[in-house]
Structures are given as C-alpha cells and as structure tokens.
Design an enzyme around this catalytic site. Structure first.
Site, PDB file in Angstrom:
ATOM      1  N   GLY A  83      -3.084   6.109  23.973  1.00  0.00           N
ATOM      2  CA  GLY A  83      -3.426   7.285  23.190  1.00  0.00           C
ATOM      3  C   GLY A  83      -2.452   8.433  23.336  1.00  0.00           C
ATOM      4  O   GLY A  83      -2.552   9.419  22.624  1.00  0.00           O
ATOM      5  N   ALA A 132      -5.999   2.540  29.853  1.00  0.00           N
ATOM      6  CA  ALA A 132      -4.837   2.132  29.062  1.00  0.00           C
ATOM      7  C   ALA A 132      -4.896   2.657  27.634  1.00  0.00           C
ATOM      8  O   ALA A 132      -3.875   3.002  27.048  1.00  0.00           O
ATOM      9  CB  ALA A 132      -4.717   0.612  29.050  1.00  0.00           C
ATOM     10  N   GLU A 133      -6.084   2.702  27.087  1.00  0.00           N
ATOM     11  CA  GLU A 133      -6.226   3.101  25.692  1.00  0.00           C
ATOM     12  C   GLU A 133      -6.103   4.600  25.477  1.00  0.00           C
ATOM     13  O   GLU A 133      -5.402   5.046  24.575  1.00  0.00           O
ATOM     14  CB  GLU A 133      -7.577   2.625  25.136  1.00  0.00           C
ATOM     15  CG  GLU A 133      -7.667   1.128  24.930  1.00  0.00           C
ATOM     16  CD  GLU A 133      -6.860   0.634  23.739  1.00  0.00           C
ATOM     17  OE1 GLU A 133      -6.358   1.460  22.943  1.00  0.00           O
ATOM     18  OE2 GLU A 133      -6.720  -0.577  23.605  1.00  0.00           O
ATOM     19  N   SER A 134      -6.813   5.398  26.279  1.00  0.00           N
ATOM     20  CA  SER A 134      -6.895   6.832  25.996  1.00  0.00           C
ATOM     21  C   SER A 134      -6.601   7.728  27.182  1.00  0.00           C
ATOM     22  O   SER A 134      -6.553   8.947  27.010  1.00  0.00           O
ATOM     23  CB  SER A 134      -8.305   7.167  25.485  1.00  0.00           C
ATOM     24  OG  SER A 134      -9.245   7.016  26.548  1.00  0.00           O
ATOM     25  N   TYR A 166       0.809  -4.254  26.655  1.00  0.00           N
ATOM     26  CA  TYR A 166      -0.573  -3.798  26.783  1.00  0.00           C
ATOM     27  C   TYR A 166      -1.370  -4.695  27.728  1.00  0.00           C
ATOM     28  O   TYR A 166      -2.084  -4.208  28.604  1.00  0.00           O
ATOM     29  CB  TYR A 166      -1.227  -3.755  25.398  1.00  0.00           C
ATOM     30  CG  TYR A 166      -2.684  -3.377  25.428  1.00  0.00           C
ATOM     31  CD1 TYR A 166      -3.065  -2.050  25.555  1.00  0.00           C
ATOM     32  CD2 TYR A 166      -3.680  -4.348  25.327  1.00  0.00           C
ATOM     33  CE1 TYR A 166      -4.402  -1.697  25.584  1.00  0.00           C
ATOM     34  CE2 TYR A 166      -5.012  -4.002  25.358  1.00  0.00           C
ATOM     35  CZ  TYR A 166      -5.370  -2.663  25.488  1.00  0.00           C
ATOM     36  OH  TYR A 166      -6.692  -2.316  25.532  1.00  0.00           O
TER      37      TYR A 166
END
Length: 196
Positions: free
Chosen positions: A52, A94-96, A181
């Site tokens: 993100g 990892a995402e945000s 990722y």
C-alpha cells in the site's frame, strides 16, 4: 570495533536489519530486535515493504513488525475462519502496513487491500472499515487455502495475482510482483511466528 550479531529464523537474508552500539563500543546487529528500543533500522528489506506504500515515503515504523495493531480483530477473525492469525497479520503488514486508508495504484483498498470485486464477492460493503475489510480478506484467504489444498504459498500467490493465474501456471505465477509478494508475506509470517 567489535560486532555482535544475532540472527533469528531461517529467512534472515531477506529480513530487515537493526543495529545499535553499546557503551563498550560493541556493535550489535539483529534481524529480530524483540522490542528492544536500543536497536535502530539500518536496512529495509524489499520483502517487508507494504504494498500500500509503493510510491509513498517510508518511515522506519512501517518496516518493523507490529503485533499490537488490530490484534484482537485479526485473531478473532482468523480463528473464526480457521486461518493462522500470523498469516493474516503478515498479509495485512505486506498489503497495507496496517493503514486502513491505504489505496494501491490498482484500486485495492484498506487493511487487506481488497479489490472492489473481491470485496463485493465476500460481502464487504464498506471497504475502509477495518472490521469489514479484515473479515472479507480473511474469508478470501480461507477460500484460497481450501482451493489450493492448504498450501499457504499458493493461497498467498492467488491473493496477489488471482486464483485463475495460479491455476493457469500450476503454481506461483512467474510475475515479479507476485514472486516478491509471496516471499515478502512468507518472510513476515515466519518472523511473526518467531515473535510469539
């Protein structure tokens, strides 16, 4: 100068590196500072970079493990869906980077960076609401784990690239973003497990 190195876990080559120099001039280096505030971040691993924040300025706080953020929500939702809470925390990290307002250039939103179609598919009406976002993201992870015979690496790859891409390639798709990722999430997962 004397160096003291402390390495935790098997993925240390892909981890963030922290260091401090004590009163005797000994330089202490570790990838697992375990909350010791004497350590400062000296190397940021690409495997722990929150998706993100691809183009945003990075502060060291975004690179460190964060067990406290949304802990109750992550644990309760993970247990409800039978997913390892450490895997959920790794995906959120990892995402945000635990930012419920995170928005990727591709339109993924919130803590678990749900795309609008995925949010709709799993009954999320307010994608920015942490409770709804995590519920939808964990339900999607549970679906992917079931689809790929509980293989966390394939589920995580599908979370990034879509289940169709994983099926098409019969494994982790050979996309740079996806391979990075998967490595990032699995690295974080191992580090959160080690921090228990």
């Amino acid at each position: 100068m004397i160096w003291a190195i402390s390495v935790g876990g098997s993925a240390s080559a892909m981890a963030d590196i922290y260091a401090y120099t004590d009163a005797n001039g000994v330089r202490h280096i570790t990838n697992v500072p375990n909350g010791d505030t004497r350590y400062g971040l000296i190397y940021k691993s690409r495997y722990t970079k929150p998706k993100g924040w691809n183009d945003a300025p990075i502060s060291s706080a975004r690179w460190t493990l964060n067990r406290a953020a949304y802990d109750e929500l992550i644990r309760a939702t993970a247990v409800q869906h039978g997913v390892d809470p450490n895997l959920v925390r790794a995906v959120v990290h990892a995402e945000s980077g635990f930012n419920p307002q995170a928005l990727s250039p591709k339109g993924a939103t919130g803590l678990m960076q749900l795309m609008p179609a995925t949010a709709s598919r799993f009954g999320v009406s307010n994608i920015y609401d942490p409770n709804e976002n995590v519920r939808g993201g964990v339900a999607y992870l549970r679906f992917l784990l079931n689809l790929f015979n509980q293989d966390a690496r394939l589920a995580v790859a599908a979370y990034n690239a879509g289940e169709g891409a994983v099926k098409k390639f019969g494994g982790i798709p050979p996309y740079d973003e996806t391979t990075t990722y998967v490595a990032r999430v699995m690295n974080l997962h191992g580090r959160y497990l080690a921090q228990r």
